[in-house]
Design a protein around this motif. Structure first.
Motif, short mmCIF file in Angstrom:
data_model
loop_
_atom_site.label_atom_id
_atom_site.label_comp_id
_atom_site.label_asym_id
_atom_site.label_seq_id
_atom_site.Cartn_x
_atom_site.Cartn_y
_atom_site.Cartn_z
N LEU A 30 0.82 -1.21 0.00
CA LEU A 30 0.00 0.00 0.00
C LEU A 30 0.86 1.26 0.00
N LEU A 31 2.09 1.16 0.49
CA LEU A 31 2.90 2.35 0.71
C LEU A 31 4.09 2.46 -0.26
N THR A 32 4.06 1.72 -1.35
CA THR A 32 5.19 1.73 -2.30
C THR A 32 5.41 3.11 -2.91
N GLU A 33 4.40 3.97 -2.88
CA GLU A 33 4.56 5.34 -3.38
C GLU A 33 5.49 6.15 -2.49
N TYR A 34 5.59 5.74 -1.22
CA TYR A 34 6.33 6.53 -0.25
C TYR A 34 7.67 5.90 0.16
N ILE A 35 7.77 4.58 0.09
CA ILE A 35 8.94 3.90 0.64
C ILE A 35 9.09 2.53 -0.03
N SER A 36 10.31 2.04 -0.12
CA SER A 36 10.52 0.73 -0.74
C SER A 36 9.92 -0.37 0.14
N PHE A 37 9.61 -1.48 -0.49
CA PHE A 37 9.00 -2.61 0.22
C PHE A 37 9.90 -3.09 1.36
N GLU A 38 11.19 -3.24 1.09
CA GLU A 38 12.12 -3.76 2.08
C GLU A 38 12.28 -2.79 3.25
N GLU A 39 12.39 -1.49 2.96
CA GLU A 39 12.54 -0.50 4.02
C GLU A 39 11.25 -0.41 4.85
N ILE A 71 1.35 6.52 9.17
CA ILE A 71 1.40 7.97 9.41
C ILE A 71 2.85 8.44 9.46
N GLU A 72 3.69 7.67 10.13
CA GLU A 72 5.10 8.05 10.26
C GLU A 72 5.83 7.99 8.92
N LEU A 73 5.62 6.89 8.16
CA LEU A 73 6.34 6.71 6.91
C LEU A 73 5.94 7.73 5.84
N THR A 74 4.71 8.21 5.92
CA THR A 74 4.22 9.18 4.94
C THR A 74 4.31 10.61 5.46
N GLU A 75 4.87 10.77 6.66
CA GLU A 75 4.97 12.08 7.31
C GLU A 75 3.60 12.75 7.39
N GLY A 76 2.61 11.95 7.72
CA GLY A 76 1.25 12.45 7.91
C GLY A 76 0.44 12.61 6.64
N ASP A 77 1.00 12.18 5.53
CA ASP A 77 0.34 12.38 4.23
C ASP A 77 -0.54 11.20 3.83
#
Length: 227
Positions: A30-39, A71-77
């Motif tokens: 769900l968050l691949t737009e913001y961060i890599s899968f592994e991270e 919330i943390e990984l997207t900086e609230g976005d």
């Protein structure tokens, strides 16, 4: 000497960790737009460990960690749509089928003829009661103990509640860290039956050697030792 046998629940009586790994994969996708899968997986694990002292173990605490991590990984976005999807991941885990492990019911049937059987597990009380009921295994157990954690003091409390000596108590489970090491520390017996998937937090980096410890490849193998 053994009179009472305690079984861990998750990944000893039924499949559990597989659902968590699948949920982690869904979350990180769900968050691949913001961060890599592994991270994402690395940061989620760190979040879970930070929250353990406050939330404890189980699906509900895990779901809270997913939301907080998003919330943390997207900086609230993070969008409300993604938050809703994360909530649905948690609900799907709570509603997942309870698949008992191969051979476990036969083992319980045999052991219940000779020993008093109990469940000693950690996690959310409501969720563990739900899984035990859905598993169809509840009738084999004289007592159900859901612990906040599995430290020596938790096992000492259980042994005292059962009014037995540690030397007559055997714990069976898939985690060396939670089901074996603290049990041996109080002078009780411990059997380890590995599950193919183990949460990193439950692993240890040394070999366990103790006169009251045994390891088996299959749960049914313990019958040759106990019956």
């Amino acid at each position: 000497m053994i009179k009472t046998i305690a079984f861990d629940a998750d990944d000893t009586l039924w499949v559990n960790e597989t659902y968590f790994r699948d949920a982690e994969d869904q979350f990180c996708n769900l968050l691949t737009e913001y961060i890599s899968f592994e991270e994402c997986q690395k940061r989620l694990f760190e979040m879970e460990l930070r929250n353990l002292p406050l939330y404890g173990y189980g699906i509900k605490p895990f779901s809270l960690s997913l939301i907080e991590c998003a919330i943390e990984l997207t900086e609230g976005d993070v969008s409300t749509e993604i938050i809703s999807e994360i909530i649905e991941i948690g609900k799907a885990m709570l509603n997942a089928p309870v698949n008992t492990l191969d051979g476990i019911e036969n083992v319980l049937q045999q052991l219940s003829k000779k020993f008093k059987l109990v469940v000693a597990t950690k996690g959310d009380l409501l969720d563990q009661e739900r899984k035990l009921k859905k598993s169809g295994l509840a009738s084999y157990f004289h007592h159900i103990e859901v612990m906040s954690d599995k430290q020596p003091e938790n096992y000492t409390k259980l042994v005292n509640h059962l009014d037995i000596e540690p030397s007559s108590f055997l714990m069976i489970g898939n985690s060396l860290k939670s089901d074996v090491i603290p049990v041996l520390e109080i002078g009780a017996h411990a059997f380890h039956i590995p599950f193919h998937t183990t949460w990193a937090h439950e692993t240890v980096d040394f070999e366990v050697k103790h006169e009251l410890f045994k390891s088996f490849d299959s749960v049914e193998d313990i019958l040759n030792d106990l019956m």
